[in-house]
Motif scaffolding. Structure first.
Motif: not given
Length: 379
Positions: A192-219
């Motif tokens: 609500d603070s950004m006016g982002v629809p629910r669908g894009k919020y979920i995409i952002g959530f899983f992309c950030t989660l995937g990025a965290s996993a990818a960076f840990s794998l990288y290290l």
């Protein structure tokens, strides 16, 4: 008379030897203490670089989107394109090692090293792209809290790739960070603070989660390659592992920018940027610079301590960024976010305390081994 002179001479020489020995004994602890203080100063400096660079880069990335930027590939490009800033440091370190004859007797094949750089570069580009999507669709505070799951992923990958033990406190940390991320996943009020629809919020959530996993794998993979492939961890090899994959990642971002067609919209994006053309360029420039400052801090901690310690310190930005996001971007902090933050901090402290116990035990075992070896008679 001669006997007295001999005794006096012997006594004087004994006193001189004792004095010389005491001077050496007093000088050695002072020299050792100086080296220890110098080491701690470097560690403190690297921690400041990592925390300040990572926090500033994250906030600048959000600023780019808030003021009219919309190119995911451009936001990804600046995360790695500052690698030329490492070139003077890399050349200086290599020149110093050559002058001191520190080059290894055996080196991995050039084709092997090249393959590693390409693989790590492409992994880094994908990781940065997912982070860019996360910053686009999530408030900074939510984004930073999800990034804390990096520790949980790191524990799992380190268990399989780096022979890291799974202690009770590590398991506790993983559970707490998982619950924290799950709370944010169902906290759809955040958009609500950004006016982002629910669908894009979920995409952002899983992309950030995937990025965290990818960076840990990288290290974990970098640490694995240092131990099993390169078999050498000097400052120049650590810098190489940052410089060349970043070059590959930057090239991949340029290809992505043109292949996606986003390059056609950059001119309109610059003209429509709320703060003007100069502000647009400076935002991207300083984003690239701060990511490299963060990288120098991360590399320094990898070299001085370990990649695991560097990862843990990087997560210390967890409470810093959400607070700054509330002040600068007026992010909403509701009860769910506060609970998620407290759980993430609890998990983080559990993680730190377990590694403190492991380090303390390792030092005790090492000192016991030295005592046993010192008591063993020479033959």
């Amino acid at each position: 008379m001669e006997m007295e002179l001999q005794l006096q001479t012997t006594d004087v020489s004994r006193r001189e030897k004792n004095s010389h020995r005491s001077t050496i004994i007093t000088q050695q602890p002072q020299h050792s203490r100086f080296k220890k203080y110098k080491w701690w100063f470097r560690i403190f400096l690297y921690i400041i670089f990592l925390l300040a660079g990572q926090s500033a880069a994250t906030l600048l990335g959000r600023l780019y989107y808030d003021k009219g930027g919309n190119s995911k590939w451009m936001a990804t490009f600046v995360q790695s394109s500052g690698f030329p800033l490492l070139l003077p440091l890399l050349l200086y370190v290599k020149f110093t090692e050559m002058r001191n004859n520190d080059s290894p007797d055996t080196k991995p094949k050039v084709s092997t090293i090249f393959s590693l750089y390409v693989a790590f570069g492409l992994l880094l580009a994908g990781n940065n792209l997912m982070y860019s999507y996360g910053l686009l669709y999530l408030p900074v505070s939510t984004y930073s809290l999800i990034c804390a799951t990096q520790l949980a992923f790191n524990a799992v990958f380190a268990f399989f790739l780096n022979s890291q033990k799974f202690a009770a406190l590590i398991f506790n940390s993983i559970v707490l960070l998982t619950i924290s991320a799950s709370l944010l996943a169902v906290n759809v009020d955040s958009e609500d603070s950004m006016g982002v629809p629910r669908g894009k919020y979920i995409i952002g959530f899983f992309c950030t989660l995937g990025a965290s996993a990818a960076f840990s794998l990288y290290l974990s993979l970098v640490q694995f390659c240092f131990e099993k492939v390169i078999k050498r961890e000097t400052f120049s090899t650590v810098l190489d592992m940052q410089f060349y994959p970043s070059l590959i990642a930057t090239c991949a971002c340029v290809v992505g920018l043109f292949a996606s067609g986003e390059w056609k919209t950059l001119d309109n994006e610059i003209k429509g940027y709320q703060k003007g053309r100069v502000s647009y360029i400076m935002t991207l420039l300083w984003t690239a610079v701060t990511w490299q400052i963060s990288s120098i801090g991360m590399l320094g901690l990898v070299f001085e301590v370990s990649s695991l310690f560097s990862n843990v310190i990087g997560t210390m930005a967890l409470p810093i960024v959400p607070i700054l996001a509330v002040l600068l971007f007026h992010d909403k902090i509701n009860g769910v976010k506060i609970i998620a933050l407290l759980l993430a901090l609890w998990g983080f402290l559990s993680y730190i305390y377990q590694h403190y116990l492991d380090d303390k035990k390792a030092k005790a075992d090492k000192s016991d081994g030295l005592e046993v070896s010192s008591e063993t008679p020479f033959h």
